[in-house]
Design a protein around this motif. Structure first.
Motif, PDB file in Angstrom:
ATOM      1  N   LEU A  98       6.196 -26.126  18.607  1.00  0.00           N
ATOM      2  CA  LEU A  98       5.626 -24.800  18.417  1.00  0.00           C
ATOM      3  C   LEU A  98       4.545 -24.493  19.458  1.00  0.00           C
ATOM      4  O   LEU A  98       4.449 -23.363  19.939  1.00  0.00           O
ATOM      5  N   ALA A  99       3.734 -25.484  19.815  1.00  0.00           N
ATOM      6  CA  ALA A  99       2.721 -25.265  20.846  1.00  0.00           C
ATOM      7  C   ALA A  99       3.382 -24.950  22.185  1.00  0.00           C
ATOM      8  O   ALA A  99       2.928 -24.067  22.918  1.00  0.00           O
ATOM      9  N   PHE A 100       4.447 -25.644  22.499  1.00  0.00           N
ATOM     10  CA  PHE A 100       5.187 -25.354  23.725  1.00  0.00           C
ATOM     11  C   PHE A 100       5.776 -23.943  23.658  1.00  0.00           C
ATOM     12  O   PHE A 100       5.716 -23.193  24.621  1.00  0.00           O
ATOM     13  N   GLY A 101       6.333 -23.609  22.508  1.00  0.00           N
ATOM     14  CA  GLY A 101       6.939 -22.293  22.346  1.00  0.00           C
ATOM     15  C   GLY A 101       5.942 -21.169  22.495  1.00  0.00           C
ATOM     16  O   GLY A 101       6.228 -20.146  23.122  1.00  0.00           O
ATOM     17  N   VAL A 102       4.749 -21.335  21.963  1.00  0.00           N
ATOM     18  CA  VAL A 102       3.727 -20.285  22.031  1.00  0.00           C
ATOM     19  C   VAL A 102       3.247 -20.076  23.463  1.00  0.00           C
ATOM     20  O   VAL A 102       2.979 -18.949  23.871  1.00  0.00           O
ATOM     21  N   THR A 103       3.142 -21.142  24.226  1.00  0.00           N
ATOM     22  CA  THR A 103       2.594 -21.029  25.577  1.00  0.00           C
ATOM     23  C   THR A 103       3.647 -20.703  26.632  1.00  0.00           C
ATOM     24  O   THR A 103       3.292 -20.454  27.774  1.00  0.00           O
ATOM     25  N   SER A 104       4.907 -20.699  26.254  1.00  0.00           N
ATOM     26  CA  SER A 104       5.946 -20.443  27.252  1.00  0.00           C
ATOM     27  C   SER A 104       6.281 -18.951  27.344  1.00  0.00           C
ATOM     28  O   SER A 104       5.900 -18.164  26.482  1.00  0.00           O
ATOM     29  N   ASP A 105       6.997 -18.613  28.379  1.00  0.00           N
ATOM     30  CA  ASP A 105       7.464 -17.234  28.562  1.00  0.00           C
ATOM     31  C   ASP A 105       8.908 -17.074  28.081  1.00  0.00           C
ATOM     32  O   ASP A 105       9.544 -16.067  28.347  1.00  0.00           O
ATOM     33  N   TRP A 106       9.404 -18.074  27.386  1.00  0.00           N
ATOM     34  CA  TRP A 106      10.790 -18.069  26.924  1.00  0.00           C
ATOM     35  C   TRP A 106      11.019 -16.924  25.952  1.00  0.00           C
ATOM     36  O   TRP A 106      10.229 -16.699  25.029  1.00  0.00           O
ATOM     37  N   GLN A 107      12.101 -16.202  26.121  1.00  0.00           N
ATOM     38  CA  GLN A 107      12.405 -15.034  25.302  1.00  0.00           C
ATOM     39  C   GLN A 107      12.850 -15.391  23.879  1.00  0.00           C
ATOM     40  O   GLN A 107      12.869 -14.531  23.004  1.00  0.00           O
ATOM     41  N   GLY A 108      13.167 -16.656  23.640  1.00  0.00           N
ATOM     42  CA  GLY A 108      13.643 -17.050  22.315  1.00  0.00           C
ATOM     43  C   GLY A 108      12.567 -17.571  21.391  1.00  0.00           C
ATOM     44  O   GLY A 108      12.851 -18.010  20.272  1.00  0.00           O
ATOM     45  N   LYS A 109      11.297 -17.509  21.813  1.00  0.00           N
ATOM     46  CA  LYS A 109      10.240 -18.126  21.010  1.00  0.00           C
ATOM     47  C   LYS A 109      10.000 -17.416  19.679  1.00  0.00           C
ATOM     48  O   LYS A 109       9.720 -18.063  18.671  1.00  0.00           O
ATOM     49  N   LYS A 110      10.129 -16.099  19.640  1.00  0.00           N
ATOM     50  CA  LYS A 110       9.949 -15.394  18.367  1.00  0.00           C
ATOM     51  C   LYS A 110      11.069 -15.754  17.395  1.00  0.00           C
ATOM     52  O   LYS A 110      10.817 -15.993  16.217  1.00  0.00           O
TER      53      LYS A 110
END
Length: 138
Positions: A98-110
């Protein structure tokens, strides 16, 4: 005189994992729904994020169930230490994801975050329903 039947919970260790096929089927249905919803809402990245979220929760909850059931069957004294170790490891890994997901620009994080929430709610609800059925069957 016939003896009263033994309590099925204490006599048969399979009850500890008998809910897994139902929960796995429900999780796979949720996976199909989440992937479809993610794809139609925001494209392929959201579909991948939604799939990852459902699979993370399904794997995590299944692993906990199996470790706890195994420890209780082999040596009940291991139940608390192995259960706690399992929870610490899996929630640490989930926190890293989740920490990686929050800090990334990946469009699938939400989609990843929402599918984790949905999978936790669905798994917990179905497991509560399963336990309710098991208790009322007696």
């Amino acid at each position: 005189m016939s003896e009263a039947p033994a309590d099925p919970v204490s006599g048969d260790p399979r009850w500890k994992v008998e809910h897994l096929p139902v929960l796995t089927a429900v999780s796979m249905a949720l996976l199909l729904f989440a992937v479809s919803a993610g794809f139609f809402a925001a494209g392929p990245d959201a579909a991948v994020g939604a799939a990852a979220g459902v699979l993370i929760v399904t794997f995590s909850y299944t692993l906990s169930t199996l470790v706890i059931a195994w420890a209780d069957t082999v040596r009940p004294a291991l139940l608390m230490p192995l259960g706690m170790l399992t929870y610490v490891v899996k929630y640490t890994l989930l926190g890293v994801v989740l920490a990686f997901g929050v800090t990334s620009d990946w469009q699938g994080k939400k989609a990843l975050g929402w599918s984790i929430v949905a999978a936790v709610v669905v798994w917990t609800g179905v497991q509560a329903w399963w336990i309710h059925l098991r208790v009322t069957r007696k």
